[in-house]
Design an enzyme around this catalytic site. Sequence first.
Site, PDB file in Angstrom:
ATOM      1  N   SER A 182       8.415  17.201  52.444  1.00 14.64           N
ATOM      2  CA  SER A 182       9.985  17.810  53.525  1.00 14.64           C
ATOM      3  C   SER A 182       9.538  17.224  54.591  1.00 14.64           C
ATOM      4  O   SER A 182      10.160  16.024  55.336  1.00 14.64           O
ATOM      5  CB  SER A 182      10.835  17.642  52.728  1.00 14.64           C
ATOM      6  OG  SER A 182      11.677  17.292  51.808  1.00 14.64           O
ATOM      7  N   ASP A 183       8.456  17.782  54.957  1.00  9.86           N
ATOM      8  CA  ASP A 183       7.971  18.373  56.443  1.00  9.86           C
ATOM      9  C   ASP A 183       7.104  17.005  56.719  1.00  9.86           C
ATOM     10  O   ASP A 183       7.650  16.496  58.148  1.00  9.86           O
ATOM     11  CB  ASP A 183       7.411  19.826  56.727  1.00  9.86           C
ATOM     12  CG  ASP A 183       8.774  20.592  57.296  1.00  9.86           C
ATOM     13  OD1 ASP A 183       9.388  20.633  58.108  1.00  9.86           O
ATOM     14  OD2 ASP A 183       8.380  22.149  56.443  1.00  9.86           O
TER      15      ASP A 183
END
Length: 420
Positions: A182-183
């Site tokens: 997600s990062d």
Amino acid sequence: MTEPRTDPAPLPLSGVRVADLSRVLAGPYATMLLADMGAEVVKVEQPGRGDDTRAWGPPYTGASTESPGESAYFLSVNRNKRSLAVDLKDPDGLAAVQDLCANSDVVIQNFRPGVIDRLGLGHEEIGARNPSVVYCSISGFGPEHTPASRPGFDIVVQAESGLMSTTGPVEGPASKVGVALSDVLTGLNAAVGILGALFRARVTGRGENISASLINSTLSGLVNLTQQALTTGEEPHRLGNAHTTIVPYQVFATADADIVIAAGNDALYQRLCTALERPDLAEDPRYATNSGRVEHRDELVGEISATLRTLPAEHWRQVMIEAGVPVGQVRGVLDALRSADAEGDDVLRTVEHPTAGLLEQVRAGFRLDGSPPPLIAPPLLGQHSRAVLTELGLEETRIDEMIERGVVHQSDLFRTHDDL
């Protein structure tokens, strides 16, 4: 056909200054990509602590009696940057960073909502001084999310986005992806938004206020799974290492190791049957189309698995490659890096780090056919503080006084000169 360029050419973002007020992964990953394209990135850090990931270890490298060394996590996303370590709680330190942001083409930050505005470093304040600035804010759940202050670490967003529910064994629990995906997706989205806004700013002089969130980046990154859920009105089933809508497209065991086969269309399936020496599977009407193969997934996968288990992975890998069937061996990370480099990918680059010595780094996922991207070692905390403040117009005696008061940290190894 265009001939490759042989003349040295400036990198695409040469002359672009980025004030990087972000930390941990998404923001630093975005600014590293910009730096790889030639941007000058000044990483603003807190004296004494620096970016949180400096302490995210072990493993560390370059340890000494005074320091545990540099964490692998920090090193992975901070090359080609300069470090300015300054206390934003001090008026002089804050004023210096305000000037840095106002004189930059890009500002990127991931402070908690409200904090950045109280510091006078928000888009409104910086945009008033520099109308063409491209300003990017990164958060876990976006500016419209309630509550606005909700923190968003990667694992939380993998859970909230549905990504975790689609990952893991069929009968087991939901699992996070092995990397902070997600990062990473958010960093990529931030970089794309910044590049688009920079292009327009150079043409029109108009800046942009960009927001990139972990939740929106992950939801959009689920692509076919989100559309599948919207189309059917049902939750996608977890299939472990198989694919929801393509068969065969999964991990298979061989006599000695696991491989992946991705027969993504009917023609590839026919090639697979030839490579397996299984004409019966090619001729079976149940498996003639992908829809049929999905419907009869268990029977077909069982037949293919039985054949693959008779011989070792390397045999099948070579047979599939010769047949034009997408295939890969399930490798460990270090094995994957060494294998890719050995096969000509040139995925690794080496740089001299001031405390860690020779440091191997993985290059960006894109290639530029002009000048090679720069490669400068990830900075020590405050390595470039004096140089950056000098460029901002502060006199040497003023910088000395700020260092003496602890408002600014200048790395002991670089107190009298800049390595860039």
